[in-house]
Scaffold this motif. Sequence first.
Motif, PDB file in Angstrom:
ATOM      1  N   ASP A 142       0.838  -1.124  -0.011  1.00 27.43           N
ATOM      2  CA  ASP A 142      -0.044  -0.019   0.118  1.00 27.43           C
ATOM      3  C   ASP A 142       0.991   1.318   0.120  1.00 27.43           C
ATOM      4  O   ASP A 142       1.476   1.552   1.032  1.00 27.43           O
ATOM      5  N   VAL A 143       0.990   1.805  -1.097  1.00 27.38           N
ATOM      6  CA  VAL A 143       2.059   2.943  -1.274  1.00 27.38           C
ATOM      7  C   VAL A 143       1.456   4.193  -0.849  1.00 27.38           C
ATOM      8  O   VAL A 143       2.109   5.210  -0.949  1.00 27.38           O
ATOM      9  N   ASP A 144       0.334   4.346  -0.311  1.00 25.90           N
ATOM     10  CA  ASP A 144      -0.621   5.331   0.432  1.00 25.90           C
ATOM     11  C   ASP A 144       0.221   5.721   1.751  1.00 25.90           C
ATOM     12  O   ASP A 144      -0.012   6.781   2.125  1.00 25.90           O
ATOM     13  N   LEU A 145       0.712   4.509   2.310  1.00 33.21           N
ATOM     14  CA  LEU A 145       1.331   4.654   3.493  1.00 33.21           C
ATOM     15  C   LEU A 145       2.763   5.530   3.432  1.00 33.21           C
ATOM     16  O   LEU A 145       3.573   5.288   2.494  1.00 33.21           O
ATOM     17  N   PRO A 146       3.110   6.397   4.272  1.00 35.63           N
ATOM     18  CA  PRO A 146       4.115   7.211   4.225  1.00 35.63           C
ATOM     19  C   PRO A 146       5.535   6.034   4.105  1.00 35.63           C
ATOM     20  O   PRO A 146       5.488   5.033   5.126  1.00 35.63           O
ATOM     21  N   SER A 147       6.483   6.551   3.586  1.00 35.10           N
ATOM     22  CA  SER A 147       7.942   5.754   3.494  1.00 35.10           C
ATOM     23  C   SER A 147       8.634   6.095   4.921  1.00 35.10           C
ATOM     24  O   SER A 147       8.465   6.985   5.739  1.00 35.10           O
ATOM     25  N   GLU A 148       9.532   5.315   5.187  1.00 31.94           N
ATOM     26  CA  GLU A 148      10.508   5.104   6.118  1.00 31.94           C
ATOM     27  C   GLU A 148      11.079   6.583   6.342  1.00 31.94           C
ATOM     28  O   GLU A 148      11.249   7.241   7.177  1.00 31.94           O
ATOM     29  N   MET A 149      11.316   6.991   5.110  1.00 27.86           N
ATOM     30  CA  MET A 149      12.280   8.302   4.989  1.00 27.86           C
ATOM     31  C   MET A 149      11.341   9.402   5.464  1.00 27.86           C
ATOM     32  O   MET A 149      11.735  10.355   6.261  1.00 27.86           O
ATOM     33  N   GLU A 150      10.075   9.376   5.059  1.00 33.28           N
ATOM     34  CA  GLU A 150       8.894  10.578   5.399  1.00 33.28           C
ATOM     35  C   GLU A 150       8.774  10.331   6.881  1.00 33.28           C
ATOM     36  O   GLU A 150       8.836  11.595   7.473  1.00 33.28           O
ATOM     37  N   TYR A 171       3.788  11.669  -3.156  1.00 29.76           N
ATOM     38  CA  TYR A 171       2.578  10.829  -3.725  1.00 29.76           C
ATOM     39  C   TYR A 171       3.276  10.372  -4.971  1.00 29.76           C
ATOM     40  O   TYR A 171       3.036   9.189  -5.618  1.00 29.76           O
ATOM     41  N   ALA A 172       4.166  11.369  -5.995  1.00 33.51           N
ATOM     42  CA  ALA A 172       4.453  10.922  -7.201  1.00 33.51           C
ATOM     43  C   ALA A 172       5.635   9.804  -7.161  1.00 33.51           C
ATOM     44  O   ALA A 172       5.893   9.091  -7.809  1.00 33.51           O
ATOM     45  N   ILE A 173       6.578  10.339  -6.110  1.00 40.55           N
ATOM     46  CA  ILE A 173       7.847   9.375  -6.222  1.00 40.55           C
ATOM     47  C   ILE A 173       8.036   8.241  -5.088  1.00 40.55           C
ATOM     48  O   ILE A 173       8.622   7.248  -5.131  1.00 40.55           O
ATOM     49  N   ARG A 174       6.912   8.390  -4.086  1.00 47.41           N
ATOM     50  CA  ARG A 174       7.029   7.168  -3.188  1.00 47.41           C
ATOM     51  C   ARG A 174       6.684   5.823  -3.788  1.00 47.41           C
ATOM     52  O   ARG A 174       7.412   4.772  -3.477  1.00 47.41           O
ATOM     53  N   PRO A 175       5.936   5.718  -4.783  1.00 43.58           N
ATOM     54  CA  PRO A 175       5.736   4.302  -5.291  1.00 43.58           C
ATOM     55  C   PRO A 175       7.038   3.675  -5.957  1.00 43.58           C
ATOM     56  O   PRO A 175       7.240   2.457  -6.029  1.00 43.58           O
ATOM     57  N   LEU A 176       7.778   4.817  -6.565  1.00 40.14           N
ATOM     58  CA  LEU A 176       9.189   4.188  -7.247  1.00 40.14           C
ATOM     59  C   LEU A 176       9.996   3.586  -6.433  1.00 40.14           C
ATOM     60  O   LEU A 176      10.781   2.849  -6.693  1.00 40.14           O
ATOM     61  N   PHE A 177      10.019   4.122  -5.076  1.00 35.73           N
ATOM     62  CA  PHE A 177      10.959   3.325  -4.209  1.00 35.73           C
ATOM     63  C   PHE A 177      10.313   2.378  -3.241  1.00 35.73           C
ATOM     64  O   PHE A 177      11.198   1.266  -2.867  1.00 35.73           O
ATOM     65  N   VAL A 178       9.189   2.464  -2.829  1.00 38.81           N
ATOM     66  CA  VAL A 178       8.571   1.568  -2.058  1.00 38.81           C
ATOM     67  C   VAL A 178       8.049   0.210  -2.607  1.00 38.81           C
ATOM     68  O   VAL A 178       8.177  -0.895  -2.291  1.00 38.81           O
ATOM     69  N   ASN A 179       7.275   0.277  -3.804  1.00 38.09           N
ATOM     70  CA  ASN A 179       6.716  -0.775  -4.724  1.00 38.09           C
ATOM     71  C   ASN A 179       7.094  -0.496  -6.197  1.00 38.09           C
ATOM     72  O   ASN A 179       5.984  -0.667  -6.940  1.00 38.09           O
ATOM     73  N   PRO A 180       8.180  -0.359  -6.738  1.00 37.10           N
ATOM     74  CA  PRO A 180       8.240  -0.094  -8.065  1.00 37.10           C
ATOM     75  C   PRO A 180       7.959  -1.144  -8.860  1.00 37.10           C
ATOM     76  O   PRO A 180       7.844  -2.463  -8.644  1.00 37.10           O
ATOM     77  N   LYS A 181       7.221  -0.760 -10.117  1.00 42.39           N
ATOM     78  CA  LYS A 181       6.674  -1.633 -11.230  1.00 42.39           C
ATOM     79  C   LYS A 181       7.127  -1.122 -12.426  1.00 42.39           C
ATOM     80  O   LYS A 181       7.353   0.047 -12.816  1.00 42.39           O
ATOM     81  N   PRO A 182       7.396  -1.992 -13.132  1.00 43.17           N
ATOM     82  CA  PRO A 182       7.511  -1.661 -14.722  1.00 43.17           C
ATOM     83  C   PRO A 182       6.349  -0.613 -15.263  1.00 43.17           C
ATOM     84  O   PRO A 182       5.149  -1.039 -15.189  1.00 43.17           O
TER      85      PRO A 182
END
Length: 328
Positions: A142-150, A171-182
């Motif tokens: 669930d990339v709606d959750l804040p990342s550890e960095m945040e 919101y734009a960059i979090r998915p790229l680090f938390v759960n990246p998809k092609p």
Amino acid sequence: MGGQVSRTDFEWTYTEEPHTTRRKEILKKHPEIKTLMVVDHQFKYQVVTLVILQFIAAYFVGQHANWLMVFVLAYCFGGVLNHALLLAIHEIAHNAGFGHSKPWHNRVLGMTANLPIGVPCTFSFKKYHLEHHRYQGQDMLDVDLPSEMETKLFTNTFTKFFWVILQPFFYAIRPLFVNPKPPQPMEIFNTVSQFAINALIAYVLGAKALVYLIAGSLLGMGLHPVAGHFISEHYMFKKGFETYSYYGPLNMLTFNVGYHNEHHDFPSVPGSLLPKVREIAPEYYNKLPHHTSWVKVLYDFITDPAIGPYARVKRKRAMDNLKNENNE
């Protein structure tokens, strides 16, 4: 620097998310809710009207506004319209435009809604948003959750203020680090076509028009009343409750996204009919904690030491199950 956030970890739970269970209970008691799972045929016309209105506004801004007014209008008017279009994309992610039987119609409507926003997002959003519903609160899914960095960086009133302003960036960059998809082919097409439209807008309407549109999107997702729903929806304002509805007038500008418990319980019900879900089953929704002001939500989030990026319910169970399924 402001009040230091008191939480040092997420609210971990090993129970399932609450919506599936409540959905089953409500449908058993109120099967008439199934009659609300329809296509709102006015929705697509509302989306097109918003797109046309925003481009008309961009034309006048490009022709007549000075640079200061570009940003004032982007915040006060363009931000509201583009945020409404972002929430239209949210509706379209659930196939609300034409129903599940017409995926290409929904895709075209999604790209149409995306045009004034300036940033390609319609297909990327759907890819991750449906997982937010399926794996609500799941670590790494669930990339709606804040990342550890945040959670480590934004730990007091001062820094939370800037976190709210920078919400569109995270919101734009979090998915790229938390759960990246092609990237999917439609995402690539959306990106190329959107940048082409942006170039056309700058050429035909002028640079101010393009800045007005993109600034409206970014400002409208940050420290803005309509952006209060980003925090109101799932940040834990009362211990143990992970989804909150908002019952206030800004729902009229946001396709009723405030009815968020109702939406997660019944994602097939279009936003225009979500108030009827609450009317049919008040014994389930009236007792749940809810918000009445998105402005107050933003203020409380920034100033209350008990609330911060860690104020989210998080779970590992589905992630463990997913690993077990892959091993099998």
